[in-house]
Design a protein around this motif. Structure first.
Motif, mmCIF file in Angstrom:
data_model
loop_
_atom_site.group_PDB
_atom_site.id
_atom_site.type_symbol
_atom_site.label_atom_id
_atom_site.label_comp_id
_atom_site.label_asym_id
_atom_site.label_seq_id
_atom_site.Cartn_x
_atom_site.Cartn_y
_atom_site.Cartn_z
ATOM 1 N N LYS A 78 0.821 -1.201 0.000
ATOM 2 C CA LYS A 78 0.000 0.000 0.000
ATOM 3 C C LYS A 78 0.857 1.253 0.000
ATOM 4 N N VAL B 129 -18.543 -2.086 -3.798
ATOM 5 C CA VAL B 129 -17.322 -2.450 -3.069
ATOM 6 C C VAL B 129 -17.229 -1.599 -1.807
ATOM 7 N N TRP C 139 -15.289 0.505 0.187
ATOM 8 C CA TRP C 139 -14.043 1.267 -0.014
ATOM 9 C C TRP C 139 -13.185 1.189 1.248
ATOM 10 N N GLN C 140 -13.792 1.503 2.383
ATOM 11 C CA GLN C 140 -13.101 1.378 3.665
ATOM 12 C C GLN C 140 -14.109 0.987 4.740
ATOM 13 N N GLN D 245 -13.674 -10.540 -0.741
ATOM 14 C CA GLN D 245 -12.825 -9.392 -1.021
ATOM 15 C C GLN D 245 -12.325 -9.416 -2.467
ATOM 16 N N VAL D 246 -12.099 -8.224 -2.998
ATOM 17 C CA VAL D 246 -11.628 -8.084 -4.378
ATOM 18 C C VAL D 246 -10.311 -8.818 -4.559
ATOM 19 N N ASN E 173 -9.101 1.493 -8.195
ATOM 20 C CA ASN E 173 -8.679 1.894 -6.850
ATOM 21 C C ASN E 173 -8.714 3.413 -6.767
ATOM 22 N N THR F 180 -7.357 1.775 -2.354
ATOM 23 C CA THR F 180 -8.107 0.516 -2.299
ATOM 24 C C THR F 180 -9.272 0.561 -3.291
ATOM 25 N N PRO F 181 -9.844 -0.595 -3.631
ATOM 26 C CA PRO F 181 -10.901 -0.632 -4.646
ATOM 27 C C PRO F 181 -12.155 0.151 -4.250
ATOM 28 N N THR G 252 -12.744 -4.076 4.518
ATOM 29 C CA THR G 252 -12.393 -3.233 3.387
ATOM 30 C C THR G 252 -12.190 -4.084 2.142
ATOM 31 N N SER G 253 -12.654 -3.584 0.995
ATOM 32 C CA SER G 253 -12.519 -4.235 -0.318
ATOM 33 C C SER G 253 -13.468 -5.403 -0.523
#
Length: 245
Positions: A3, A83, A85-86, A116-117, A166, A179-180, A211-212
């Motif tokens: 990240k 999705v 995001w967070q 998750q993605v 992202n 993130t996605p 997340t994701s």
């Protein structure tokens, strides 16, 4: 890719984009470092979106005891939010979440709700008004200028696949991560797909979500916040209801 490396690369790309834009305006004159820094800070400040989420004391206690997380999602085009995001469990009475228009493009072999993605291709930095091509071998090219100014264009020379985006955000913990925000629910076939991020987010509380995580159903007691024409917004969660502050 870690990240921290992804965030660093996105920041460098933004620096390069701003430098090139200003050089173009000024007839290819090289900016001095101090002038460039001022332009960059101004550009970031003008494009940053900030949402403040306040939670009343009684609701905060109840949400924490029940294991709820504070979640955010972002809209892309006319598609439904799909999705997380967070998501945060360490939220407090006052929480600030922000983002800037710094994007990355990828593709996935799978869209499946409640997982998750999983990024299947390489990830490339991309900005609005730019295009990236997924070649016949499944490799995304570096982004180049092309396509609508408010969108990113995904050119698919590979075959059926799910494009994804992202975006860089600064979380309620102060950490920047990319993130996605989106994965196409349906596979796209060869040709061009235009992806248009929208400055509208969804905020809600949910148990047992990361997340994701991809989803395909509406979120309970969610609120949509439109920042298309504003840079800041505030909402209060009190008595199990959302209020504008």
């Amino acid at each position: 890719m870690s990240k921290s490396i992804a965030v660093s690369q996105q920041s460098q790309q933004l620096h390069n984009d701003v430098q090139e834009a200003v050089k173009s305006i000024m007839g290819a004159t090289q900016l001095k470092a101090a002038d460039y820094g001022r332009v960059l800070r101004s550009a970031l400040a003008a494009s940053q979106k900030i949402v403040t989420i306040e939670i009343a004391p009684g609701d905060l206690t109840l949400l924490k005891k029940s294991g709820y997380k504070l979640c955010f999602a972002k809209k892309v085009g006319d598609a439904d939010y799909n999705v997380v995001w967070q998501s945060y469990d360490a939220y407090l009475s006052n929480n600030e979440f922000s983002w800037t228009p710094q994007y990355q493009l990828f593709a996935s072999n799978l869209f499946k709700a409640n997982v998750q993605v999983k990024v299947s291709t390489n990830i490339v930095n991309i900005g609005l008004g730019q295009t990236s091509t997924l070649d016949e071998h499944g490799l995304l090219s570096s982004a180049v200028t092309g396509g609508p100014n408010i969108s990113m264009t995904f050119v698919n020379d590979y075959g059926p696949i799910h494009p994804g985006i992202n975006q860089l955000s600064t979380g309620i913990d102060g950490n920047q991560v990319s993130t996605p925000i989106y994965v196409a629910v349906d596979q796209v076939v060869t040709g061009e797909t235009v992806l248009t991020p929208v400055e509208t987010i969804l905020v809600w509380f949910e148990q047992n979500v990361q997340t994701s995580t991809m989803f395909s159903t509406s979120r309970s007691k969610a609120i949509e916040i439109d920042l298309t024409f504003d840079n800041t917004a505030g909402r209060l969660y009190e008595g199990g209801q959302w209020k504008t502050v």
